[in-house]
Design a protein around this motif. Sequence first.
Motif, PDB file in Angstrom:
ATOM      1  N   LEU A   1       5.222  16.742  -9.082  1.00 23.14           N
ATOM      2  CA  LEU A   1       4.890  15.323  -9.130  1.00 23.14           C
ATOM      3  C   LEU A   1       4.386  14.841  -7.780  1.00 23.14           C
ATOM      4  CD1 LEU A   1       4.874  12.512 -10.446  1.00 23.14           C
ATOM      5  CD2 LEU A   1       7.306  12.309  -9.826  1.00 23.14           C
ATOM      6  N   GLU A   2       5.046  15.237  -6.694  1.00 28.61           N
ATOM      7  CA  GLU A   2       4.657  14.754  -5.368  1.00 28.61           C
ATOM      8  C   GLU A   2       3.258  15.243  -4.995  1.00 28.61           C
ATOM      9  OE1 GLU A   2       6.185  12.472  -3.653  1.00 28.61           O
ATOM     10  OE2 GLU A   2       7.620  12.388  -5.320  1.00 28.61           O
ATOM     11  N   ARG A   3       2.948  16.460  -5.376  1.00 37.41           N
ATOM     12  CA  ARG A   3       1.598  16.955  -5.081  1.00 37.41           C
ATOM     13  C   ARG A   3       0.561  16.208  -5.906  1.00 37.41           C
ATOM     14  NH1 ARG A   3      -0.570  23.255  -5.201  1.00 37.41           N
ATOM     15  NH2 ARG A   3      -2.751  22.744  -4.692  1.00 37.41           N
ATOM     16  N   ALA A   4       0.887  15.917  -7.176  1.00 39.83           N
ATOM     17  CA  ALA A   4      -0.032  15.161  -8.023  1.00 39.83           C
ATOM     18  C   ALA A   4      -0.273  13.774  -7.448  1.00 39.83           C
ATOM     19  CB  ALA A   4       0.520  15.066  -9.443  1.00 39.83           C
ATOM     20  N   ARG A  34       0.065  12.909  -4.231  1.00 39.91           N
ATOM     21  CA  ARG A  34      -0.693  13.071  -2.985  1.00 39.91           C
ATOM     22  C   ARG A  34      -2.184  13.280  -3.263  1.00 39.91           C
ATOM     23  NH1 ARG A  34       2.174  16.753  -1.219  1.00 39.91           N
ATOM     24  NH2 ARG A  34       0.892  18.580  -1.697  1.00 39.91           N
ATOM     25  N   ASP A  35      -2.492  14.211  -4.179  1.00 38.96           N
ATOM     26  CA  ASP A  35      -3.897  14.459  -4.519  1.00 38.96           C
ATOM     27  C   ASP A  35      -4.522  13.243  -5.186  1.00 38.96           C
ATOM     28  OD1 ASP A  35      -3.539  16.982  -3.503  1.00 38.96           O
ATOM     29  OD2 ASP A  35      -3.355  17.959  -5.474  1.00 38.96           O
ATOM     30  N   GLY A  36      -3.742  12.594  -6.071  1.00 35.73           N
ATOM     31  CA  GLY A  36      -4.264  11.448  -6.800  1.00 35.73           C
ATOM     32  C   GLY A  36      -4.586  10.275  -5.891  1.00 35.73           C
ATOM     33  N   ILE A  37      -3.750  10.039  -4.882  1.00 36.10           N
ATOM     34  CA  ILE A  37      -4.008   8.947  -3.940  1.00 36.10           C
ATOM     35  C   ILE A  37      -5.293   9.212  -3.167  1.00 36.10           C
ATOM     36  CG2 ILE A  37      -3.177   7.882  -1.806  1.00 36.10           C
ATOM     37  CD1 ILE A  37      -0.352   8.111  -2.948  1.00 36.10           C
ATOM     38  N   GLU A  38      -5.482  10.462  -2.746  1.00 35.39           N
ATOM     39  CA  GLU A  38      -6.713  10.810  -2.032  1.00 35.39           C
ATOM     40  C   GLU A  38      -7.940  10.566  -2.910  1.00 35.39           C
ATOM     41  OE1 GLU A  38      -8.822  14.712   0.062  1.00 35.39           O
ATOM     42  OE2 GLU A  38      -6.705  14.778  -0.527  1.00 35.39           O
ATOM     43  N   GLN A  39      -7.861  10.976  -4.167  1.00 32.30           N
ATOM     44  CA  GLN A  39      -8.984  10.775  -5.079  1.00 32.30           C
ATOM     45  C   GLN A  39      -9.197   9.292  -5.374  1.00 32.30           C
ATOM     46  OE1 GLN A  39      -7.511  13.190  -8.248  1.00 32.30           O
ATOM     47  NE2 GLN A  39      -8.243  15.121  -7.367  1.00 32.30           N
ATOM     48  N   THR A  40      -8.100   8.563  -5.583  1.00 33.34           N
ATOM     49  CA  THR A  40      -8.205   7.135  -5.878  1.00 33.34           C
ATOM     50  C   THR A  40      -8.807   6.383  -4.698  1.00 33.34           C
ATOM     51  OG1 THR A  40      -6.236   7.292  -7.285  1.00 33.34           O
ATOM     52  CG2 THR A  40      -6.937   5.094  -6.623  1.00 33.34           C
ATOM     53  N   ALA A  41      -8.378   6.732  -3.490  1.00 35.40           N
ATOM     54  CA  ALA A  41      -8.906   6.078  -2.296  1.00 35.40           C
ATOM     55  C   ALA A  41     -10.409   6.322  -2.153  1.00 35.40           C
ATOM     56  CB  ALA A  41      -8.163   6.575  -1.055  1.00 35.40           C
ATOM     57  N   GLY A  42     -10.837   7.549  -2.446  1.00 35.30           N
ATOM     58  CA  GLY A  42     -12.268   7.842  -2.372  1.00 35.30           C
ATOM     59  C   GLY A  42     -13.064   7.019  -3.368  1.00 35.30           C
ATOM     60  N   TYR A  43     -12.512   6.860  -4.574  1.00 30.25           N
ATOM     61  CA  TYR A  43     -13.191   6.068  -5.604  1.00 30.25           C
ATOM     62  C   TYR A  43     -13.183   4.585  -5.223  1.00 30.25           C
ATOM     63  CZ  TYR A  43     -14.668   4.947 -10.399  1.00 30.25           C
ATOM     64  OH  TYR A  43     -15.350   4.516 -11.509  1.00 30.25           O
ATOM     65  N   MET A  44     -12.060   4.103  -4.659  1.00 28.94           N
ATOM     66  CA  MET A  44     -11.979   2.715  -4.212  1.00 28.94           C
ATOM     67  C   MET A  44     -13.026   2.427  -3.146  1.00 28.94           C
ATOM     68  SD  MET A  44      -7.826   2.309  -3.887  1.00 28.94           S
ATOM     69  CE  MET A  44      -7.923   0.744  -3.010  1.00 28.94           C
TER      70      MET A  44
END
Length: 469
Positions: free
Chosen positions: A413-416, A418-428
Motif C-alpha cells: 500500500l505504501e509503495r502504491a 508513493r508512486d500514485g502521489i508522484e503520478q498525480t502530482a505530474g498530472y496536476m
Amino acid sequence: MGNREDFCASQYVTVEGASVYRDGIADAMRSILSVLALQAWAALRDNFALRDNFVEGIWRQALRDYSADAALSLVLGRWAAANPRPLVLLFDEIDALQGDALLSVLRQLRSGYLMRPQPFPQSIVLCGMRDLRDYRIESKSAGGVVASPFNVSAKSLRLGDFSREEVAQLLGQHTAETRQEFDPGAVERVWTQTQGQPWLVNALCDGACFEAGQLRFPRRSINEADILQAQEDLIQQRSVHIDQLADKLRDERVRRVIEPILAGKPHRSSELRDLEYVRDLGLVARARSPRIANPIYAEVVPRERTADTQEDLDQDLAWYVRSGGGLDAPKLLAAFQEFFRQHSEHWIERFQYKEAGPQLLLQAYLQRLVNGGGRIEREYGLGRGRTDLLVVWPMGERTERYVIECKLLHGSLERAIRDGIEQTAGYMDRCAADSGHLVIFDRRARPWESMVFRRREESPAGPVDVWGM
C-alpha cells in the motif's frame, strides 16, 4: 467517381446495408433486392436513356421461383448479362446484416464470383466497420458459429484518419465557403478530440456550425466551447456511429482489449488477434501500446458501459456545490467512499467489464453529478495501473480543475501511495489543477476498516488527498 465518360462506361450502384437489417434470410433478401432495384434506377436517373429497370422487372419472380439463398446471385448474374456496361456494386454497411442473412449474402456473392467468366458484376465492394477475415457468423441453421464463407476478397482497405494539417484544411474550406472562421483553440480542439477520425471530424464540426441547415452562429467565429458542446450533444444524441460503437463494446473480443485499458493493466500477448480486430474497428489506435483511439471514444466507452448505473444512482449535484458555486471535490469523494463501501460488490457485479469495475463505478458516480455543470476528461495509463480523470468545473470567467487518479492496489500500500502521489502530482502540474486526489482500490479480501481511509500527503504540485477504498 471520375468524369462523365467513366460513369457511363460503368454502372455504379450502392446498396445501403443499414436499411435492410434482418436476421431472417427471406426478409433480408426481399429488402436487399427491392433496395437494389430502386438504387439501380436512381443511380442513372438524370439520363432517361440510361435508366435501368431490369432488376425491378425480375427480382420478385426470382424470389418466387428460386430460394432466398439463390435469388441475389441469380438477379446479379442476369442483370450483368443484360447490360453491356460493366457493373460495379458497392454494398455499404454490409455488417448491418447478421446471422444467416449475412451468411447467405456472402455465399451468393462467392458463388457468382466462382462462376466467372459467366456474367456477374465486374467488381463488388463490401463496406463495413471490420475486415472480412474477422467475420465469425452466428448461424441458427448451422447450429453455431461458422467461419466467414467469403474467401475471394482481392484487397482489404481501411479509410485512414486525417492528419492535423488536413483537419485544418477541412475547416479552412468551411471558412472559405461560409466566411465563418474557427478560433485557433477550436481548430486544435477538433484535432485533439477526434485525432482525425473522419466521421467524428465532420460530425463535430457540423454540430458546432450548423442547426437545421443554417449557420448556428453567423456573426461570430466558432470557439473551443462550441466544439466541446457539440461533442456532448453528439454523445447524448447517440448517432448511428456512436450507437454502433456502443454495440461493439458488448463483443467479447472487444472486451478483452478494452477492459485492461480501462483498468490500466498490461495487455496480454494472447490477445493479439483481438487487438488487431479492435484496431480494424478504429476503436484502438494503431500505436505500439494499445490506447483508445481518441478522447471522444474514451468518453463514450465508460459512459456506455455505465449508462444503466448512472440512471440508478440517487444523488443531487446541489449537495456538492459550495456557496460560491465551486465544486466541493473532497465532499464528493467522501460520499463516494461511503457509497463504495456499502454497495460496491452489488454494483460491480452488474458490469460486463468487471476487472475495471471500481474505476467504472467511480466514473459513473462522477458523471451522474459533474455532467450537470462541468465535464470529465479521461486518460488511461495502460500497464501503469492507473486511470487519470480531470474534472473541469466552469465558474464564470474562472475554471476549476480537479485531478482524480485511480489505482488498483497490487502489493504494498505504501509503495502504491508513493508512486500514485508522484503520478498525480505530474498530472496536476500538466493540467494546472486546483487540487489532486489519489483513489486506491483494494479488492483483496480484507476487513473494510483496514481499507477505508483518507489522508493528506504533500507533493511538488501541492497537497494530494489519498482515499482508500
